[in-house]
Write an enzyme that holds these catalytic residues in place. Structure first.
Site, PDB file in Angstrom:
ATOM      1  CE  LYS A 116      -3.749   1.407   2.851  1.00  0.00           C
ATOM      2  NZ  LYS A 116      -4.284   1.328   4.192  1.00  0.00           N
TER       3      LYS A 116
ATOM      4  NE  ARG B 228       1.016   0.439  10.504  1.00  0.00           N
ATOM      5  CZ  ARG B 228      -0.260   0.539  10.745  1.00  0.00           C
ATOM      6  NH1 ARG B 228      -1.078   0.911   9.798  1.00  0.00           N
ATOM      7  NH2 ARG B 228      -0.732   0.246  11.940  1.00  0.00           N
TER       8      ARG B 228
ATOM      9  CG  HIS C   7      -3.428   0.497  16.712  1.00  0.00           C
ATOM     10  ND1 HIS C   7      -4.338  -0.214  17.479  1.00  0.00           N
ATOM     11  CD2 HIS C   7      -3.608   0.069  15.442  1.00  0.00           C
ATOM     12  CE1 HIS C   7      -5.032  -1.024  16.702  1.00  0.00           C
ATOM     13  NE2 HIS C   7      -4.606  -0.873  15.460  1.00  0.00           N
TER      14      HIS C   7
ATOM     15  CG  LEU D  93     -12.411   2.651  19.429  1.00  0.00           C
ATOM     16  CD1 LEU D  93     -13.775   3.059  19.958  1.00  0.00           C
ATOM     17  CD2 LEU D  93     -11.815   1.548  20.300  1.00  0.00           C
TER      18      LEU D  93
ATOM     19  N   GLY E 128      -9.056  -3.534  13.795  1.00  0.00           N
ATOM     20  CA  GLY E 128      -8.225  -3.815  14.961  1.00  0.00           C
ATOM     21  C   GLY E 128      -8.414  -2.637  15.889  1.00  0.00           C
TER      22      GLY E 128
ATOM     23  NE  ARG F 268      -6.537  -8.635  15.171  1.00  0.00           N
ATOM     24  CZ  ARG F 268      -5.902  -7.492  14.959  1.00  0.00           C
ATOM     25  NH1 ARG F 268      -5.520  -6.741  15.967  1.00  0.00           N
ATOM     26  NH2 ARG F 268      -5.619  -7.105  13.734  1.00  0.00           N
TER      27      ARG F 268
ATOM     28  NE  ARG G  54     -19.068   0.782   7.336  1.00  0.00           N
ATOM     29  CZ  ARG G  54     -18.030   1.016   6.539  1.00  0.00           C
ATOM     30  NH1 ARG G  54     -18.002   2.109   5.821  1.00  0.00           N
ATOM     31  NH2 ARG G  54     -17.042   0.159   6.454  1.00  0.00           N
TER      32      ARG G  54
ATOM     33  N   GLY H 124     -14.144   4.761  15.802  1.00  0.00           N
ATOM     34  CA  GLY H 124     -14.028   5.902  16.715  1.00  0.00           C
ATOM     35  C   GLY H 124     -14.356   7.227  16.036  1.00  0.00           C
TER      36      GLY H 124
ATOM     37  CD  GLU I 248      -2.449   4.276  11.543  1.00  0.00           C
ATOM     38  OE1 GLU I 248      -3.415   4.213  10.743  1.00  0.00           O
ATOM     39  OE2 GLU I 248      -2.161   3.359  12.324  1.00  0.00           O
TER      40      GLU I 248
HETATM   41  P1  ADP Z   1      -8.341  -0.990  10.101  1.00  0.00           P
HETATM   42  O1  ADP Z   1      -7.351   0.104   9.734  1.00  0.00           O
HETATM   43  O2  ADP Z   1      -8.082  -1.618  11.418  1.00  0.00           O
HETATM   44  O3  ADP Z   1      -8.646  -1.945   9.010  1.00  0.00           O
HETATM   45  P2  ADP Z   1     -10.287   1.174  10.053  1.00  0.00           P
HETATM   46  O4  ADP Z   1      -9.722   2.176  10.998  1.00  0.00           O
HETATM   47  O5  ADP Z   1     -10.288   1.489   8.611  1.00  0.00           O
HETATM   48  O6  ADP Z   1      -9.715  -0.264  10.345  1.00  0.00           O
HETATM   49  O7  ADP Z   1     -11.790   0.909  10.504  1.00  0.00           O
HETATM   50  C1  ADP Z   1     -12.587  -0.011   9.834  1.00  0.00           C
HETATM   51  C2  ADP Z   1     -13.921  -0.126  10.549  1.00  0.00           C
HETATM   52  O8  ADP Z   1     -14.482   1.183  10.767  1.00  0.00           O
HETATM   53  C3  ADP Z   1     -14.960  -0.863   9.733  1.00  0.00           C
HETATM   54  O9  ADP Z   1     -14.941  -2.203  10.013  1.00  0.00           O
HETATM   55  C4  ADP Z   1     -16.253  -0.243  10.202  1.00  0.00           C
HETATM   56  O10 ADP Z   1     -16.777  -1.049  11.247  1.00  0.00           O
HETATM   57  C5  ADP Z   1     -15.888   1.101  10.790  1.00  0.00           C
HETATM   58  N1  ADP Z   1     -16.452   2.222  10.043  1.00  0.00           N
HETATM   59  C6  ADP Z   1     -15.948   2.816   8.946  1.00  0.00           C
HETATM   60  N2  ADP Z   1     -16.764   3.808   8.533  1.00  0.00           N
HETATM   61  C7  ADP Z   1     -17.803   3.837   9.391  1.00  0.00           C
HETATM   62  C8  ADP Z   1     -18.979   4.635   9.498  1.00  0.00           C
HETATM   63  N3  ADP Z   1     -19.255   5.618   8.633  1.00  0.00           N
HETATM   64  N4  ADP Z   1     -19.830   4.373  10.527  1.00  0.00           N
HETATM   65  C9  ADP Z   1     -19.560   3.397  11.398  1.00  0.00           C
HETATM   66  N5  ADP Z   1     -18.479   2.604  11.351  1.00  0.00           N
HETATM   67  C10 ADP Z   1     -17.605   2.823  10.361  1.00  0.00           C
END
Ligand code: ADP
Length: 395
Positions: free
Chosen positions: A13, A88, A177, A206, A209, A238, A282, A331, A383
């Site tokens: 990436k 990273r 993180h 949040l 992960g 997890r 979601r 989050g 990040e």
């Molecule tokens: P990672 O980097 O750990 O893969 P992200 O920080 O991209 O994860 O977060 C992914 C998660 O964020 C998704 O699984 C989803 O549950 C949540 N998410 C993303 N957009 C939204 C949104 N608009 N509303 C609620 N949850 C969301």
């Protein structure tokens, strides 16, 4: 120009920044995937998404394909335009405590840490070698998910396992993180107009992960992930904290081995395992809206676990908390998840400004009511930008 890279065993990436007097501006980003299988490259620029089916037998072929396509899309004139590459890297063991130039010595440390991050460090190393060959004049810098947490005191990073396991086998809490936590700590200090050494924060990262960090005087004082990213919060798939004996018990029950059970704790547990619907927040909040009890149960447990850690960290900080911060996919975006969490923090008087909690925003927003005991923010983490800044510092 600075290229930021997050590489796995079959994917790279990347995000390319142009750095001038106004600071780094993102030019393009993309993903090379299916490396060693066949190869697929996606690059997003101001004109949209470009897809290429370039053969990628190894990481070096992927790097060359990325560079060739950058030239065709007029993103770079030649390879020498890229002065720095920031990687990273998941694990830097106890030896790497800050971003470093990727010298032979530091690459050896990453290699040594493969036993601690067998799924992540090998891909990063392969990519580092490939970029070194593909862009030989660029300076290579590594930013580590573990290094921010190297300031944790012994009482917070040690497990109650034999001390020898720590000394001889490296069994301790490392935490992850860290790049995101450093970004958020700096950003929050700016927002609060405070010196970074004076900020005390509880940060909830949040995403799929998920983890939390207790930041005391601008440094990591405690975190929820452990030897591996499986510990702590309930995540997308997890389990987070569980009784360690469950592993042996389920090994017998399912007539399988410990690695299979650990795999299930990583990939089939958490919100996915509990709700039996999805790991995506979601889908969970949609199901709750439709009255699904199991989705409610999953989010109740999820919120409860985070609330318990908020109280633990508040105790660490002696109640002197400058802000509670929500970041990463869930989050930053999930009003419902934030509400479930805060509703379960009974010992603190945390209150949302409901309008702000639900409002759209650019990079950050204060979401607490004026009479909330502590301020709460939603802040978008970045990040890649953090890695870009660290790489520029080393040029
Ligand atoms: P990672 O980097 O750990 O893969 P992200 O920080 O991209 O994860 O977060 C992914 C998660 O964020 C998704 O699984 C989803 O549950 C949540 N998410 C993303 N957009 C939204 C949104 N608009 N509303 C609620 N949850 C969301």
């Amino acid at each position: 120009m600075i290229l930021v890279v997050n590489a796995g065993s079959s994917s790279i990436k990347f995000k390319l920044y142009k750095n001038d007097t106004t600071g780094p501006q993102a030019l393009v980003e993309g993903l090379a995937e299916r490396i060693t299988v066949d190869g697929r490259l996606t690059i997003k620029d101001g004109n949209g998404k470009h897809e290429f089916e370039d053969q990628m037998d190894d990481h070096l072929m992927a790097v060359n394909s990325i560079l060739q396509r950058f030239k065709e899309l007029n993103v770079i004139e030649n390879v020498e335009d890229i002065k720095g590459i920031g990687f990273r890297i998941v694990h830097g063991s106890e030896k790497i405590v800050a971003p470093v130039e990727l010298t032979e010595e530091n690459k050896a440390i990453i290699k040594e840490a493969i036993k601690l991050a067998p799924l992540h460090n090998p891909g990063a190393l392969t990519a580092i070698e490939a970029f070194q060959q593909g862009i030989p004049n660029a300076k290579l810098v590594g930013c580590f998910d573990t290094s921010f947490h190297q300031t944790m005191p012994e009482e917070n990073f040690l497990y109650s396992t034999p001390y020898k396991w720590y000394k001889e086998n490296g069994v301790r809490k490392y935490g992850f993180h860290g790049i995101s936590y450093e970004f958020i700590t700096k950003k929050t200090a700016q927002i609060l107009n405070k010196n970074i050494d004076d900020v005390n924060l509880i940060i909830c990262h949040l995403g799929n992960g998920a983890s939390m960090c207790c930041v005391k005087n601008g440094k990591s004082y405690d975190t929820t992930m452990g030897l591996t990213p499986l510990a702590g919060l309930i995540m997308g798939t997890r389990s987070g904290d569980i009784d360690p004996s469950i592993i042996q018990y389920m090994t017998k029950e399912l007539s399988t081995d410990a690695s299979k059970i650990t795999d299930m704790l990583n990939k089939e547990s958490g919100i996915m395992g509990l709700s039996e619907i999805s790991s995506d927040m979601r889908d969970i909040t949609d199901a709750i809206r439709d009255g699904n009890k199991q989705a409610q149960l999953a989010l109740n447990l999820y919120g409860q676990r985070i609330a318990e850690y908020i109280l633990k960290f508040a105790n660490h900080l002696d109640g002197k908390i400058d802000a509670l911060v929500f970041t990463a996919g869930v989050g930053e975006n999930s009003v419902t998840a934030r509400e479930y969490i805060v509703n379960k923090v009974k010992l603190l008087n945390l209150k949302f400004d409901d309008q702000a909690n639900q409002a759209g925003y650019e990079d950050y927003l204060l979401i607490s009511a004026q009479d909330s005991q502590y301020p709460m923010y939603k802040i978008r983490t970045d990040e890649e930008l953090m890695i870009c800044h660290e790489t520029i510092k080393k040029l």
